[in-house]
Design a protein around this motif. Structure first.
Motif, PDB file in Angstrom:
ATOM      1  N   GLU A 239    -114.583  91.640 142.077  1.00  0.00           N
ATOM      2  CA  GLU A 239    -114.416  92.578 143.187  1.00  0.00           C
ATOM      3  C   GLU A 239    -115.140  92.066 144.428  1.00  0.00           C
ATOM      4  OE1 GLU A 239    -114.274  97.021 141.774  1.00  0.00           O
ATOM      5  OE2 GLU A 239    -116.096  96.104 141.003  1.00  0.00           O
ATOM      6  N   MET A 240    -114.767  92.599 145.575  1.00  0.00           N
ATOM      7  CA  MET A 240    -115.572  92.356 146.759  1.00  0.00           C
ATOM      8  C   MET A 240    -116.973  92.935 146.534  1.00  0.00           C
ATOM      9  SD  MET A 240    -114.030  90.548 149.054  1.00  0.00           S
ATOM     10  CE  MET A 240    -115.045  90.841 150.517  1.00  0.00           C
ATOM     11  N   LEU A 241    -117.954  92.305 147.127  1.00  0.00           N
ATOM     12  CA  LEU A 241    -119.327  92.791 147.018  1.00  0.00           C
ATOM     13  C   LEU A 241    -119.404  94.281 147.306  1.00  0.00           C
ATOM     14  CD1 LEU A 241    -121.216  90.038 149.053  1.00  0.00           C
ATOM     15  CD2 LEU A 241    -121.209  90.265 146.568  1.00  0.00           C
ATOM     16  N   TYR A 242    -120.286  94.981 146.611  1.00  0.00           N
ATOM     17  CA  TYR A 242    -120.543  96.374 146.941  1.00  0.00           C
ATOM     18  C   TYR A 242    -121.477  96.421 148.157  1.00  0.00           C
ATOM     19  CZ  TYR A 242    -118.437  98.183 142.628  1.00  0.00           C
ATOM     20  OH  TYR A 242    -117.562  98.535 141.635  1.00  0.00           O
ATOM     21  N   PRO A 243    -121.410  97.487 148.957  1.00  0.00           N
ATOM     22  CA  PRO A 243    -122.273  97.563 150.143  1.00  0.00           C
ATOM     23  C   PRO A 243    -123.747  97.337 149.827  1.00  0.00           C
ATOM     24  CG  PRO A 243    -120.603  99.257 150.256  1.00  0.00           C
ATOM     25  CD  PRO A 243    -120.459  98.624 148.891  1.00  0.00           C
ATOM     26  N   GLU A 244    -124.240  97.951 148.739  1.00  0.00           N
ATOM     27  CA  GLU A 244    -125.655  97.802 148.407  1.00  0.00           C
ATOM     28  C   GLU A 244    -126.008  96.390 147.951  1.00  0.00           C
ATOM     29  OE1 GLU A 244    -123.861  99.982 144.745  1.00  0.00           O
ATOM     30  OE2 GLU A 244    -123.470  99.785 146.899  1.00  0.00           O
ATOM     31  N   ASN A 245    -125.000  95.587 147.672  1.00  0.00           N
ATOM     32  CA  ASN A 245    -125.236  94.198 147.277  1.00  0.00           C
ATOM     33  C   ASN A 245    -124.788  93.202 148.340  1.00  0.00           C
ATOM     34  OD1 ASN A 245    -124.650  95.540 144.202  1.00  0.00           O
ATOM     35  ND2 ASN A 245    -126.443  94.243 144.456  1.00  0.00           N
ATOM     36  N   GLY A 246    -124.615  93.690 149.591  1.00  0.00           N
ATOM     37  CA  GLY A 246    -124.449  92.776 150.699  1.00  0.00           C
ATOM     38  C   GLY A 246    -123.082  92.666 151.315  1.00  0.00           C
ATOM     39  N   TYR A 247    -122.162  93.576 151.018  1.00  0.00           N
ATOM     40  CA  TYR A 247    -120.800  93.510 151.554  1.00  0.00           C
ATOM     41  C   TYR A 247    -120.812  93.322 153.065  1.00  0.00           C
ATOM     42  CZ  TYR A 247    -116.043  95.024 152.756  1.00  0.00           C
ATOM     43  OH  TYR A 247    -114.767  95.081 153.247  1.00  0.00           O
ATOM     44  N   PRO A 248    -120.006  92.392 153.580  1.00  0.00           N
ATOM     45  CA  PRO A 248    -118.990  91.619 152.856  1.00  0.00           C
ATOM     46  C   PRO A 248    -119.432  90.236 152.394  1.00  0.00           C
ATOM     47  CG  PRO A 248    -118.597  91.410 155.195  1.00  0.00           C
ATOM     48  CD  PRO A 248    -119.798  92.306 155.048  1.00  0.00           C
ATOM     49  N   VAL A 249    -120.592  89.749 152.864  1.00  0.00           N
ATOM     50  CA  VAL A 249    -121.018  88.385 152.516  1.00  0.00           C
ATOM     51  C   VAL A 249    -122.526  88.359 152.306  1.00  0.00           C
ATOM     52  CG1 VAL A 249    -121.230  86.000 153.344  1.00  0.00           C
ATOM     53  CG2 VAL A 249    -119.127  87.280 153.785  1.00  0.00           C
ATOM     54  N   ARG A 250    -122.941  87.670 151.253  1.00  0.00           N
ATOM     55  CA  ARG A 250    -124.362  87.475 150.991  1.00  0.00           C
ATOM     56  C   ARG A 250    -124.618  86.036 150.575  1.00  0.00           C
ATOM     57  NH1 ARG A 250    -126.844  90.560 146.009  1.00  0.00           N
ATOM     58  NH2 ARG A 250    -128.679  89.627 146.993  1.00  0.00           N
ATOM     59  N   MET A 251    -125.883  85.649 150.605  1.00  0.00           N
ATOM     60  CA  MET A 251    -126.269  84.360 150.049  1.00  0.00           C
ATOM     61  C   MET A 251    -126.545  84.495 148.564  1.00  0.00           C
ATOM     62  SD  MET A 251    -126.168  81.719 151.925  1.00  0.00           S
ATOM     63  CE  MET A 251    -126.815  80.815 150.528  1.00  0.00           C
ATOM     64  N   VAL A 252    -126.206  83.471 147.822  1.00  0.00           N
ATOM     65  CA  VAL A 252    -126.570  83.351 146.414  1.00  0.00           C
ATOM     66  C   VAL A 252    -127.368  82.059 146.281  1.00  0.00           C
ATOM     67  CG1 VAL A 252    -125.685  82.936 144.091  1.00  0.00           C
ATOM     68  CG2 VAL A 252    -124.632  84.690 145.522  1.00  0.00           C
ATOM     69  N   VAL A 253    -128.615  82.192 145.845  1.00  0.00           N
ATOM     70  CA  VAL A 253    -129.513  81.037 145.731  1.00  0.00           C
ATOM     71  C   VAL A 253    -129.939  80.943 144.269  1.00  0.00           C
ATOM     72  CG1 VAL A 253    -131.538  79.887 146.696  1.00  0.00           C
ATOM     73  CG2 VAL A 253    -130.283  81.557 148.079  1.00  0.00           C
ATOM     74  N   PRO A 254    -129.151  80.299 143.427  1.00  0.00           N
ATOM     75  CA  PRO A 254    -129.330  80.357 141.969  1.00  0.00           C
ATOM     76  C   PRO A 254    -130.733  79.966 141.503  1.00  0.00           C
ATOM     77  CG  PRO A 254    -127.237  79.340 142.520  1.00  0.00           C
ATOM     78  CD  PRO A 254    -127.986  79.484 143.808  1.00  0.00           C
ATOM     79  N   GLY A 255    -131.292  80.831 140.655  1.00  0.00           N
ATOM     80  CA  GLY A 255    -132.571  80.555 140.039  1.00  0.00           C
ATOM     81  C   GLY A 255    -133.778  80.883 140.890  1.00  0.00           C
ATOM     82  N   TRP A 256    -133.563  81.210 142.163  1.00  0.00           N
ATOM     83  CA  TRP A 256    -134.679  81.494 143.067  1.00  0.00           C
ATOM     84  C   TRP A 256    -134.814  82.990 143.295  1.00  0.00           C
ATOM     85  CZ3 TRP A 256    -135.445  77.380 147.489  1.00  0.00           C
ATOM     86  CH2 TRP A 256    -135.574  76.118 146.903  1.00  0.00           C
ATOM     87  N   GLU A 257    -135.984  83.402 143.750  1.00  0.00           N
ATOM     88  CA  GLU A 257    -136.289  84.818 143.898  1.00  0.00           C
ATOM     89  C   GLU A 257    -135.257  85.514 144.788  1.00  0.00           C
ATOM     90  OE1 GLU A 257    -140.271  84.717 145.341  1.00  0.00           O
ATOM     91  OE2 GLU A 257    -139.721  84.111 147.363  1.00  0.00           O
TER      92      GLU A 257
END
Length: 428
Positions: A239-257
């Motif tokens: 699904e498209m990101l939910y608003p609380e998780n950064g809709y419409p675009v967020r960074m994903v930095v695997p393994g980092w805080e």
């Protein structure tokens, strides 16, 4: 060949044990009505025909968006009101004890906001890329969606997850001690693709990531990580990101805080040194016992927690076959092994890893045993494929003290009482 024989013998023993246990359980359940006292409506139980089998149910598309059963209404994110002064700069916790498998449903992923949820109109969304680049660029959401994409499962963990446990056992529930973590399948564009399109200047070393919320949440990201596995993501679990998780675009930095996973991403600036903003100076640094602070402690080390049984998921049987379940993850790579102790760390047994074991993602583990009704001190200990072993809380405190609230990956202990209730404790 001898090893293969042992595996076959263990499998046969497990099957025999299951048959005997389940058969005994069935015999007990059918022995009389006493077992069903207080458990639902006897009129809807065998040998009667239940209400839901007597009439037609809702047709297709009555529920335009699928939701959990009303009987699962207890499986929700929860907050702790006294943690923060305002809900706009607070956290809600994933109900780990209500879930199974490695993937977190979108609607249950924990929240951490610094200025509340930004409601972004995708038609107005723009991502600016500038600084030490050959060609400054502005991307629309459609521009990003048209680029080559990848889908990867990663865990996302707040640096403050388990932070209230540094000085001792505090909150009674896996949801509250470890619930600032989720694991979803992200879809997006590798950040390196955007950087390559803009062209990097020879002296480029760092990126500034800035969010579109009212806090203008920002962090400095080393270029090496940006070119490795960072994603500019717009989907979670399809699904498209939910608003609380950064809709419409967020960074994903695997393994980092998770503080690095800037939501509502609106600006990326390329520079030659870190920016030293608020969230990497006064916040998200690790204050040590001698008064100095560690900075840029990006990686979330190997960690695990038993989710069932746990304080919010007690044992409802008095004895017999018991399935212990939990989650493990590491920001350094894949989970290689998880050990489980029933006696507070005196003895350890290897748990069974189940399902896919992805890089920098949550891994589900199980351990089955025959509970004899005695008290238990449950612990889990994760190891990743770099050889890192999850430490005890005592080992962490020896090196870090108790002044920080970040990066607590110490071994968790649950005390199972004879009546099946479970309590958050510590053992020396």
């Amino acid at each position: 060949m001898a090893s293969d024989n042992r595996v076959e013998e263990n499998s046969n023993s497990r099957r025999d044990f299951l048959r005997a246990t389940l058969a005994a359980g069935s015999a007990t359940a059918l022995a009389g009505p006493a077992a069903a006292v207080g458990a639902g409506n006897p009129a809807n139980q065998p040998p009667n025909i239940p209400d839901w089998s007597r009439s037609l149910g809702d047709g297709v598309a009555v529920h335009k968006y699928g939701k959990p059963s009303k009987h699962e209404a207890h499986a929700i994110r929860r907050d702790v009101a006294w943690l923060t002064a305002t809900p706009q700069s607070s956290v809600s916790f994933t109900p780990l004890h209500e879930l199974d498998g490695p993937i977190t449903p979108n609607g249950l992923c924990f929240e951490r906001h610094h200025a509340g949820i930004a409601e972004v109109d995708p038609a107005d969304y723009r991502l600016v890329l500038h600084g030490l680049v050959d060609k400054p660029l502005i991307f629309t959401l459609d521009d990003i969606k048209r680029m080559p994409r990848v889908s990867r499962a990663y865990f996302c963990e707040c640096a403050a997850n388990s932070g209230m446990e540094w000085r001792g056992a505090q909150l009674n529930g896996a949801q509250f001690t470890h619930g600032m973590v989720h694991c979803v399948m992200y879809t997006g564009v590798p950040l390196k693709n955007l950087l390559e399109e803009a062209g990097l200047k020879p002296n480029a070393r760092w990126l500034l990531l800035e969010g579109g919320d009212a806090a203008a949440m920002s962090r400095s990201l080393p270029l090496q990580k940006a070119l490795d596995d960072a994603l500019v993501a717009y989907r979670m679990n399809g699904e498209m990101l939910y608003p609380e998780n950064g809709y419409p675009v967020r960074m994903v930095v695997p393994g980092w805080e998770a503080n690095m996973w800037v939501k509502w991403l609106r600006r990326i600036e390329v520079g030659d040194e870190p920016w030293h903003h608020r969230e990497e100076t006064s916040k998200y640094t690790d204050l040590l016992e001698n008064g100095t602070a560690r900075r840029f402690t990006f990686v979330m080390d190997a960690k695990s927690v038993i989710t069932n049984p746990s304080p919010q998921a007690p044992l409802n049987h008095k004895s017999g076959f018991t399935v212990l379940s939990g989650l493990a993850w590491s920001g350094r790579g894949k989970i290689a092994r998880v050990d489980v102790s029933l006696d507070g760390g005196r003895n350890w047994q290897t748990a069974r890893l189940d399902g896919p074991v992805w890089d920098k993602a949550a891994t589900r583990f199980y351990y089955e045993f025959d509970w004899d009704g005695r008290e238990l001190l449950l612990q889990s200990r994760a190891m990743d494929d770099t050889g890192y072993v999850q430490p005890t809380k005592g080992e962490l405190r020896k090196h870090r003290g108790v002044n920080s609230i970040y990066h607590n990956n110490g071994i968790q202990t649950w005390h199972v009482h004879k009546n099946g209730e479970v309590e958050n404790v510590e053992v020396s």
